[in-house]
Design an enzyme around this catalytic site. Structure first.
Site, PDB file in Angstrom:
ATOM      1  CE  LYS A   1     -12.236 -41.953  79.016  1.00  0.00           C
ATOM      2  NZ  LYS A   1     -13.093 -41.918  78.072  1.00  0.00           N
TER       3      LYS A   1
ATOM      4  NE  ARG B   1      -6.549 -40.994  58.694  1.00  0.00           N
ATOM      5  CZ  ARG B   1      -7.326 -40.553  59.532  1.00  0.00           C
ATOM      6  NH1 ARG B   1      -8.130 -39.644  59.381  1.00  0.00           N
ATOM      7  NH2 ARG B   1      -7.146 -41.357  60.725  1.00  0.00           N
TER       8      ARG B   1
ATOM      9  N   GLY C   1      -9.523 -46.646  65.828  1.00  0.00           N
ATOM     10  CA  GLY C   1     -10.803 -47.416  66.339  1.00  0.00           C
ATOM     11  C   GLY C   1     -10.900 -48.909  65.543  1.00  0.00           C
TER      12      GLY C   1
ATOM     13  N   GLY D   1      -3.542 -43.516  66.677  1.00  0.00           N
ATOM     14  CA  GLY D   1      -2.779 -42.207  66.387  1.00  0.00           C
ATOM     15  C   GLY D   1      -1.598 -41.571  67.163  1.00  0.00           C
TER      16      GLY D   1
END
Ligand code: AMP
Length: 397
Positions: A201, A40, A377, A354
């Site tokens: 999920k 990052r 996200g 990720g």
């Protein structure tokens, strides 16, 4: 949402103090205090170098972890300042507070082409509350705001949104690249457009599926979330992952795809295990034949071939979420094969999340993808078609 935002290239930064929001939320080894991946930090270098080379003084800020407004020494930005200094080959001044006395003095003393980093913005409660007073104090360190923290733009915090109420706000190169890649997919995808969704999920990805049903030609579902869809078709899924309260939603989603003429592909065979462990007993079964007491852990070879066929013919492919429990080598094959098929395809290939990005990297395919998103996200929110507050607040082109 308007993705066409002004970038650092649309403003004269010479002699200006630039407040730069980066995503320096890097993993730190709790024992040694060392940064275990500097990906990052490296990703933010193009914007930092551009600003410094063009005569700006850079006041960088970021969050790390979730200190919840407390001063947590293990989440200090100090190691990042040292690492950044090493990468840039020049000093990075460190301010030991968040927009306090130390930050203010050091920002004022900063010359053109010099850079400083302030302490973890989440050490202040006002950050996640997007408190106007705190945002004003933070903004007062600079004269221009540049946001390059794509991973945080889905959150309306003081350092991602609040400061734009006090400073003209521009996108950095990393953010601009994400907007171009993901915005391009939503606005003008090359067809056939194939979306591949996996991971644990249904609830995490259902918003993306719903939004993409209006845009994609084929939707592929794998990973742990596939079993809720199998259940919705009345199949036995053994002890596989199930979100019982999402079965109806899964049914509706498949019906919607059918109504719109979108191809909805589910696995036709699975690698199942007798328990959730890397050394469990494993066998391959058709998706209609999962035995009681067995758990679906990966897609099987027939499914790999089915999914590969769709990938081969695609013009655009978006992938988010692994096809199985890829952390267990015995069940990594499905995820690896999807990564390989994407790498070999001529389509515009976008990887988000990720786990899928990690799989692509592990296999050495990073350079073969059109774009690997840096925000898990944020990229999901983007693909859901939701407005990202940290993007909406930037100046329009
Ligand atoms: P997500 O964060 O939603 O993208 O989910 C990633 C996680 O999903 C990984 O840790 C995988 O191990 C897990 N996963 C993928 N397939 C399965 C499966 N069949 N059963 C249980 N977990 C799975």
């Amino acid at each position: 949402m308007n993705y066409n935002k002004k970038s650092v290239k649309d403003v004269d930064v010479r002699g200006k103090r630039v407040l730069l929001r980066c995503d320096f939320n890097v993993p730190i080894d709790k024992q040694t205090g060392e940064i275990t991946s500097d990906k990052r930090i490296v990703a933010s270098l193009p914007t930092i170098r551009y600003l410094l080379d063009n005569g700006a003084s850079v006041i960088a800020c970021s969050h790390m972890g979730k200190p919840k407004g407390e001063w947590v020494p293990g989440l200090s930005m100090r190691p990042v300042a040292e690492h950044l200094s090493m990468l840039l080959g020049k000093p990075v001044v460190f301010a030991a507070d968040v927009a306090g006395e130390d930050s203010r003095k050091k920002a004022e003393a900063l010359g053109a082409g010099e850079i400083m980093l302030i302490e973890n913005v989440r050490f202040e409660k006002g950050e996640i509350e997007n408190d106007a007073e705190f945002a004003k104090k933070l903004a007062s360190l600079g004269e221009i705001f540049v946001s390059d923290a794509f991973g945080s733009v889905h959150r309306a915090h003081a350092s991602t949104v609040g400061v734009s109420g006090f400073l003209p706000a521009y996108a950095g190169f990393l953010l601009e690249k994400e907007l171009n890649a993901l915005g391009g997919v939503l606005e003008n995808p090359k067809h056939p457009f194939v979306a591949i969704l996996g991971g644990a999920k249904v609830s995490d990805k259902i918003g993306v599926i719903t939004n993409l049903i209006d845009k994609a030609d084929t939707i592929i579902v794998g990973g742990g979330m596939a079993y809720t869809f199998m259940k919705a078709m009345g199949l036995n899924i053994g002890t596989s992952l199930l979100e019982a309260d999402k079965v109806e939603l899964a049914k509706d989603t498949m019906q919607k795809a059918l109504d719109k003429g979108v191809m909805f592909l589910l696995p036709v065979d699975f690698a199942v295990g007798d328990r959730f462990a890397p050394d469990c007993e494993k066998k391959i079964v058709d998706s209609t034949m999962i035995p009681d007491g067995w758990m679906g852990m990966d897609i099987g070879d027939k499914t790999v071939n089915l999914f590969k066929e769709a990938i081969k013919n695609a013009g655009t492919i978006v992938w988010n979420g692994p096809m199985g429990v890829f952390e267990f080598p015995e069940f990594a094959r499905g995820t690896q094969e999807i990564a390989r098929a994407m790498a070999e395809s001529n389509a515009v290939t976008i990887v988000g999340g990720g786990d899928s990005s990690a799989a692509v990297e592990q296999m050495g395919y990073s350079g073969k993808m059109s774009h690997i998103s840096t925000g898990g996200g944020a990229s999901l929110k983007f693909l859901e078609g939701k407005e990202l507050p940290g993007v909406a607040c930037l100046l329009d082109k």
